[in-house]
Write an enzyme that holds these catalytic residues in place. Structure first.
Site, PDB file in Angstrom:
ATOM      1  CG  ASP A  99      -2.312   0.371   0.970  1.00 41.96           C
ATOM      2  OD1 ASP A  99      -2.512   1.418   0.327  1.00 41.96           O
ATOM      3  OD2 ASP A  99      -3.228  -0.368   1.370  1.00 41.96           O
ATOM      4  CG  ASP A 200      -5.073   5.594   0.969  1.00 38.44           C
ATOM      5  OD1 ASP A 200      -6.001   4.769   1.080  1.00 38.44           O
ATOM      6  OD2 ASP A 200      -5.030   6.663   1.604  1.00 38.44           O
ATOM      7  CG  HIS A 330      -9.107  -1.664   3.876  1.00 39.12           C
ATOM      8  ND1 HIS A 330      -8.954  -1.704   2.512  1.00 39.12           N
ATOM      9  CD2 HIS A 330      -8.770  -0.404   4.259  1.00 39.12           C
ATOM     10  CE1 HIS A 330      -8.536  -0.518   2.090  1.00 39.12           C
ATOM     11  NE2 HIS A 330      -8.421   0.291   3.127  1.00 39.12           N
ATOM     12  CG  ASP A 331     -11.608   1.784   3.521  1.00 38.12           C
ATOM     13  OD1 ASP A 331     -11.346   1.741   4.739  1.00 38.12           O
ATOM     14  OD2 ASP A 331     -10.907   2.385   2.688  1.00 38.12           O
TER      15      ASP A 331
END
Length: 561
Positions: A99, A200, A330-331
């Site tokens: 990431d 991100d 994950h979100d």
């Protein structure tokens, strides 16, 4: 014909390290835990592992606030543990995607510590500082995590911009030194041997000069600044510079997380001749079950909306870009709870959604636990929740007079902690995740839903996912075939085809707990049929002209044309 590349043919597995596997009993997943489970992932068949951030961080936003880009978070282990993990992955023929979080850093990063010291500090321009206006913030932008996007700093009597948490100041990409720092840290990890980056909110890095006020909605204190920082004026210039200086020098995969991106913009970001990124994560399909104002305003998914949206992206990027395929991460909440049925038809639902996703054109992403059908969780108290976005929203709504019970219903449906409960390995205490107290409570259904119960069971969701991944390796059409929607107006069936040369896949899925009748369109022709996969026992030779689909049934046929 699509250009053939390894990252189009891969299946990616996303690990949220904090919740994956803990080996030292502190209740927090760690790198050694991931190494320990690599054979499980190899057995599943995935090619690439995407690791959510493992860098040094005070953890205000679970690692997305980085205080040192070249160190590993102590809770996760050491750089030696990380080196060992990468080496074990590569030994098994698996690749690692890290990431990259460079729209912002942590306020505890050395750059920011220097930046806030004085207005003439050499690091001042690494961040976005502005004087206040009329005793208020420099503009009216709202943070993604609610409240103002500005924080006042007494030391220099100015405000800094933070599109996310107050502890996540935005980096100033207008400063060439900042860009060089980012390219240097990317090169550091690529030299260590990683195979790609997931970036991100990378389309937030270019802000409109002057940072104009957003349009204020009635009754709101702050406005969305999104029109002034999403896909901003210099974004393509920055990404092309990044590609030229770093990405083009390595054979890697890149995916940009890009809220608010359109099909045309995605083509510009991912076109083979554009020299920017391989693919983007877009969110349109993740907003289809939200009301007009915000994600917490939950409404049922209309399947026709999903068909229209997926088809727009499938056709829009055909031959000119590339899709990332996902239904949870994950979100986002767990897909089986969100888009299907996590009760009576739990296993059928999970397999149906997996089929629907993996047969589309693009690179599929599996989020940890998806392959065993992990579900959303309903904790009794807000005190059991850890996610900063959820806690901020709860506080704001309670203060506005909304009933706590009503807010909890939204959290049960959409809260990010749904995805972050620990991985359910077996039915021992804490689902085999830790011998200590888990950082976030385990979903109580781990006795029924766990990996140990499913690995090796021919009828399990895990085994079904193995088959889906295997099919992708065997049939080029799953990767490179073109997509076309069938029965666009059918309220419960999502059916589509993939075509490559003289071969056709027919994908039929029932998004309903009622039986649904599938009827082949009149002009549909084929010579032979072969059943590739189905989530119920089916006679592969039965006619496909009319199919009585059971609740959440999925079938894929390979046809010659």
């Amino acid at each position: 014909m699509e250009n053939k590349t390894w990252w189009k043919e891969s299946v990616v597995y996303q690990i949220y390290p904090r919740s994956f596997k803990d080996t030292n009993g502190d209740g927090i997943g760690d790198l050694k835990g991931i190494t320990e489970k690599l054979d499980y992932l190899k057995d599943l068949g995935v090619d690439v592992i995407w690791l959510s951030p493992v860098y040094e961080s005070p953890n205000d936003d679970n690692g997305y606030d980085i205080s040192n880009y070249r160190e590993i978070m102590k809770e996760f282990g050491t750089m030696a543990d990380w080196d060992e993990l990468l080496s074990h992955m590569h030994d098994r023929g698996m690749k690692l995607m890290m990431d990259l979080v460079v729209n912002h850093s942590s306020d505890e990063h050395e750059w920011f510590q220097q930046s806030r010291k004085s207005k003439d500090n050499p690091y001042r321009d690494y961040y976005i500082w502005r004087p206040g206006k009329d005793g208020k913030e420099p503009n009216n932008w709202e943070s993604v995590f609610s409240g103002s996007a500005w924080k006042y700093d007494e030391q220099t009597d100015e405000y800094f911009l933070h599109l996310f948490s107050k502890k996540q100041p935005d980096l100033n990409w207008e400063n060439p030194q900042v860009r060089q720092e980012v390219y240097d840290l990317m090169t550091f990890w690529l030299k260590k041997g990683i195979d790609g980056f997931r970036m991100d909110v990378i389309n937030f890095i270019s802000k409109v000069p002057g940072l104009p006020d957003g349009e204020l909605q009635e009754g709101k204190k702050y406005a969305s600044g999104a029109p002034y920082y999403m896909n901003g004026p210099r974004i393509h210039e920055f990404l092309q510079e990044m590609n030229q200086q770093v990405l083009s020098k390595y054979d890697i995969m890149t995916v940009g997380e890009m809220p608010g991106v359109t099909v045309d913009e995605a083509k510009a970001y991912t076109g083979a001749d554009r020299n920017e990124l391989n693919m983007v994560f877009q969110f349109e399909h993740m907003d289809l079950d939200s009301g007009p104002t915000e994600k917490w305003d939950v409404r049922p998914l209309n399947l026709l909306d999903l068909k229209q949206n997926i088809t727009k992206w499938q056709k829009g990027l055909e031959g000119s870009g590339w899709n990332s395929l996902y239904l949870n991460n994950h979100d986002q909440p767990r897909m089986v709870s969100r888009f299907a049925d996590d009760g009576e038809y739990w296993a059928e639902s999970a397999k149906m959604l997996g089929t629907f996703l993996h047969m589309l054109q693009g690179t599929p992403y599996i989020y940890q636990g998806e392959e065993i059908g992990m579900t959303n969780v309903q904790f009794d108290s807000i005190d059991d929740y850890k996610d900063i976005e959820t806690l901020n929203m709860y506080k704001e709504k309670v203060e506005a007079g909304v009933e706590p019970e009503q807010i909890m219903q939204s959290i049960y449906a959409k809260g990010r902690d749904n995805a972050r409960t620990p991985m359910q390995w077996d039915d021992s205490e804490n689902a085999g995740f830790t011998t200590g107290t888990p950082w976030l409570s385990v979903n109580p259904n781990y006795h029924e839903i766990n990996a140990a119960k499913q690995v090796g069971d021919p009828n399990s969701i895990f085994t079904y996912y193995q088959q889906l991944i295997k099919l992708r390796k065997q049939h080029e059409i799953m990767v490179y075939g073109t997509y076309d929607l069938l029965l666009p107006e059918h309220p419960t069936i999502y059916a589509y085809t993939r075509i490559l040369d003289n071969e056709k896949l027919l994908v039929v899925t029932n998004f309903s707990k009622e039986t649904s009748l599938f009827e082949l369109p009149k002009d549909f022709s084929y010579k032979t049929q072969e059943l590739l996969i189905s989530n119920y026992q089916v006679d592969g030779n039965e006619s496909i002209e009319k199919i009585e689909l059971k609740p959440y049934e999925a079938r894929v046929y390979r046809l010659t044309i």
